[in-house]
Design a protein around this motif. Structure first.
Motif, PDB file in Angstrom:
ATOM      1  N   ASN A   3       0.732  -1.230  -0.092  1.00 52.98           N
ATOM      2  CA  ASN A   3      -0.117  -0.034   0.068  1.00 52.98           C
ATOM      3  C   ASN A   3       0.828   1.220   0.014  1.00 52.98           C
ATOM      4  O   ASN A   3       0.634   2.532   0.409  1.00 52.98           O
ATOM      5  N   VAL A   5       1.809   4.204  -1.523  1.00 61.12           N
ATOM      6  CA  VAL A   5       1.153   5.159  -2.595  1.00 61.12           C
ATOM      7  C   VAL A   5       2.329   5.875  -3.274  1.00 61.12           C
ATOM      8  O   VAL A   5       1.962   6.305  -4.327  1.00 61.12           O
ATOM      9  N   ALA A   8       3.303   4.093  -6.174  1.00 66.42           N
ATOM     10  CA  ALA A   8       2.360   3.447  -7.196  1.00 66.42           C
ATOM     11  C   ALA A   8       1.690   4.176  -8.101  1.00 66.42           C
ATOM     12  O   ALA A   8       1.121   5.486  -8.008  1.00 66.42           O
ATOM     13  N   GLU A  11      -3.566   1.776  -8.455  1.00 70.38           N
ATOM     14  CA  GLU A  11      -4.145   1.199  -7.029  1.00 70.38           C
ATOM     15  C   GLU A  11      -5.317   0.655  -7.113  1.00 70.38           C
ATOM     16  O   GLU A  11      -6.391   1.213  -7.675  1.00 70.38           O
ATOM     17  N   ARG A  13      -8.327  -0.161  -4.752  1.00 70.62           N
ATOM     18  CA  ARG A  13      -8.706   0.187  -3.328  1.00 70.62           C
ATOM     19  C   ARG A  13     -10.138  -0.618  -2.786  1.00 70.62           C
ATOM     20  O   ARG A  13     -11.022   0.022  -3.285  1.00 70.62           O
ATOM     21  N   SER A  31      -1.236  -2.452  -5.301  1.00 69.36           N
ATOM     22  CA  SER A  31      -0.565  -1.363  -6.000  1.00 69.36           C
ATOM     23  C   SER A  31       0.181  -1.799  -6.853  1.00 69.36           C
ATOM     24  O   SER A  31       1.132  -2.807  -6.669  1.00 69.36           O
TER      25      SER A  31
END
Length: 349
Positions: A3, A5, A8, A11, A13, A31
């Motif tokens: 995770n 970010v 990434a 992603e 979610r 990700s």
């Protein structure tokens, strides 16, 4: 790590997708980093293809969201997502020649004819198809069609490339050639690539990371080496390559670490050495476990021999490279098996 970010580009979610009573993707968090080659691997019904279709925009999630470069794309149609896609069937336009197939995505982006022609020449040279721009798809071999499909996906310089079972229609030799070609193209273009396959060798060869899916959920994500050498679960161990699961094997398992609760011991077939009972022991024998058994079967496979050896109630699979002058053991022959205690792994049952 999954995770993170900051790294990434893509992603998922909390993404869920259902088809009637079937939950194809279940609460997915995933990700994909910029420039990464990530392969989603799993059996039929695991959710891998649905995940790719959600990313491509051909399906919409029932719950959750998908982000590309920090922006939600869950409601963005596929034709507005800047992605190159290669399908297992290649999906070339049968009524257009190679040049026109390659021009099509550029034409849709409003690129002028002179620039289109320049890019077509450039990409044809890169995929070793110079001079074939006037051929029809039906006049190409399977490997050539695959190269055209890859070229068409790459010609508009998309930031993301999606591969749906890209080599499934090729024979083994062509598949190995195209694995090298795809790996080379990925290195050259640096495009964030998400590939879906059920081919374990393909996943291990091409990927920076592998996601193993089961029942719509992620079972494990890691580098090819880590996921093969240190599988988290019995399912991953058996799905990604062969594995000897040593559950109540009939002999005491020796290992360097204590066995955690809720796990079973596992060892890969190539980590086991097989020898006649009177053969010299390994030079590192003080680090090994030894058991004796009976060869039930020997399968010759060119550079490899595969043995099935019965040790009490357990049938162990052993895989060894064929070495010059090394005698093959035959069915019914007594054998000694030996492996490093450090090669024993414990996986969730």
């Amino acid at each position: 790590m999954e995770n993170d970010v900051t790294l990434a580009q893509i992603e998922f979610r909390n993404v869920t997708k259902t088809y009637g009573p079937v939950v194809a993707v279940n609460d997915l968090f995933l990700s994909v980093r910029c420039g990464e080659f990530l392969t989603i691997l799993g059996p039929s019904g695991s959710g891998k293809t649905t995940t790719l279709m959600l990313l491509a925009g051909f399906e919409a999630p029932d719950r959750g969201d998908i982000f590309i470069a920090g922006k939600s794309v869950a409601a963005v149609p596929s034709y507005r997502r800047d992605q190159g896609i290669v399908f297992q069937s290649y999906a070339l336009f049968p009524h257009l020649n190679v040049g026109r197939n390659l021009e099509f995505p550029l034409e849709m982006r409003g690129i002028k004819a002179a620039e289109r022609a320049k890019r077509v020449d450039s990409i044809l040279a890169r995929v070793h198809l110079n001079g074939l721009e006037n051929r029809m798809p039906s006049q190409l071999s399977g490997g050539q069609q695959q190269r055209v499909a890859l070229a068409r996906a790459l010609i508009a310089d998309p930031p993301i490339l999606l591969l749906d079972e890209p080599l499934g229609a090729l024979d083994r030799n062509l598949r190995e050639q195209m694995q090298s070609e795809i790996k080379s193209l990925h290195k050259e273009f640096g495009i964030t690539t998400v590939c879906v396959t059920h081919d374990q060798e393909e996943a291990l060869t091409l990927s920076d990371r592998i996601v193993v899916m089961r029942g719509g959920r992620i079972e494990q994500t890691d580098t090819p080496e880590a996921i093969y050498d240190r599988p988290a679960t019995q399912f991953v161990a058996k799905f990604l390559g062969e594995a000897n699961i040593l559950e109540n094997p009939g002999f005491l398992i020796e290992s360097e670490a204590a066995q955690p609760p809720g796990t079973v011991a596992m060892i890969r077939p190539e980590r086991i050495c097989v020898a006649a009972l009177d053969a010299p022991k390994r030079v590192d024998s003080e680090q090994c476990q030894f058991v004796t058994g009976t060869v039930e079967n020997m399968i010759y496979a060119g550079p490899l021999r595969k043995y099935h050896v019965r040790v009490g109630p357990t049938l162990l699979v052993v895989r060894e490279h064929v070495a010059s002058g090394r005698r093959a053991l035959q069915a019914g022959e007594a054998a000694r098996l030996e492996w490093l205690r450090s090669d024993v792994r414990f996986v969730a049952a």
